[in-house]
Every structure is written in C-alpha cells, then in structure tokens.
Design a protein around this motif. Sequence first.
Motif, mmCIF file in Angstrom:
data_model
loop_
_atom_site.group_PDB
_atom_site.id
_atom_site.type_symbol
_atom_site.label_atom_id
_atom_site.label_comp_id
_atom_site.label_asym_id
_atom_site.label_seq_id
_atom_site.Cartn_x
_atom_site.Cartn_y
_atom_site.Cartn_z
ATOM 1 N N PRO A 197 4.551 12.024 -2.269
ATOM 2 C CA PRO A 197 5.278 11.258 -3.281
ATOM 3 C C PRO A 197 6.249 10.273 -2.621
ATOM 4 O O PRO A 197 6.942 10.618 -1.668
ATOM 5 N N GLY A 198 6.254 9.058 -3.135
ATOM 6 C CA GLY A 198 7.159 8.039 -2.615
ATOM 7 C C GLY A 198 6.673 7.316 -1.377
ATOM 8 O O GLY A 198 7.295 6.350 -0.932
ATOM 9 N N ALA A 199 5.561 7.753 -0.800
ATOM 10 C CA ALA A 199 5.027 7.101 0.406
ATOM 11 C C ALA A 199 4.475 5.729 0.045
ATOM 12 O O ALA A 199 3.804 5.572 -0.979
ATOM 13 N N ASP A 200 4.748 4.748 0.876
ATOM 14 C CA ASP A 200 4.218 3.391 0.653
ATOM 15 C C ASP A 200 2.816 3.288 1.258
ATOM 16 O O ASP A 200 2.590 2.588 2.234
ATOM 17 N N TYR A 201 1.880 4.030 0.666
ATOM 18 C CA TYR A 201 0.516 4.024 1.187
ATOM 19 C C TYR A 201 -0.151 2.668 1.011
ATOM 20 O O TYR A 201 -0.934 2.249 1.858
#
Length: 132
Positions: free
Chosen positions: A42-46
């Motif tokens: 969650p929240g990762a800038d994938y």
Amino acid sequence: DDYLVVDMYVLNIAGSSSTTHKFYTIDKKTGKIIKLSELFAPGADYVGRLSDIIRKEMLRQNAEEEGMFFVEPDEFGDGFTGISPEQNFFINDKGNLVICFDKYEVAPGSMGTPEFVIEKGAISDILKPEYR
C-alpha cells in the motif's frame, strides 16, 4: 508454478492489422485473478517505478537500434508518459513481472506487441511479501 496465465489474443485485419492481448494472471492457491496494483505494498509508487524502468529500457533499445519506441514527445504524440495503474501484465515462469503493450501503443506496428520483463530484484522493495 504458482500462477496460471490466460492470454486473450485478438487480431483485427481490415486493410492493416491491430493486435490486442488481455492477460489474466490467476493465483493458483486462491483462484483469484490478480490486478497489477495488488502486487504492491500500500502506498508504493509502482506506476512511477515501473514506468521509469520501462522508459530506460526503451531508450536503451532505441540507442542500440533494437527498438523504435515512442519515448519523447513529437508532432505525432506525447511519447511514453508511463504505464496505467492497471496496465496489462503477467507473471512469467521465472516469477518476474512482464508489462505488456498493445500494437501501436508505444511503438510502430512493426514492433508488434512489446513486452518488458521487470526483474523481481528491481522491485522487491515495493512488492507485497507474498509476491517477493
């Protein structure tokens, strides 16, 4: 093999051709179709990370004359601005993520339907633990 990948392939021919793929990556343990966003913490800038990796590979292939990717903006379009949050993908037999584009989406039709393998090590820090 933890995943089953189903490829729905459509080839339209009328004067010229267009090709689309829709991949469904199914977790064999749960039977659930996995969305790209679900692979990441969650929240990762994938989107940003994957887009950067793909852009660098496009530039490398263009420089080595292996590719003709639409990277920079020009009179015909914006160039490669990044992947979509739910970009077409599958997980290959080595467990690596493969990001897929349709014909004409990021390159001329002669390049077909480009795919970019993203090594797990390049994104392991933003993957959910169950996908590392």
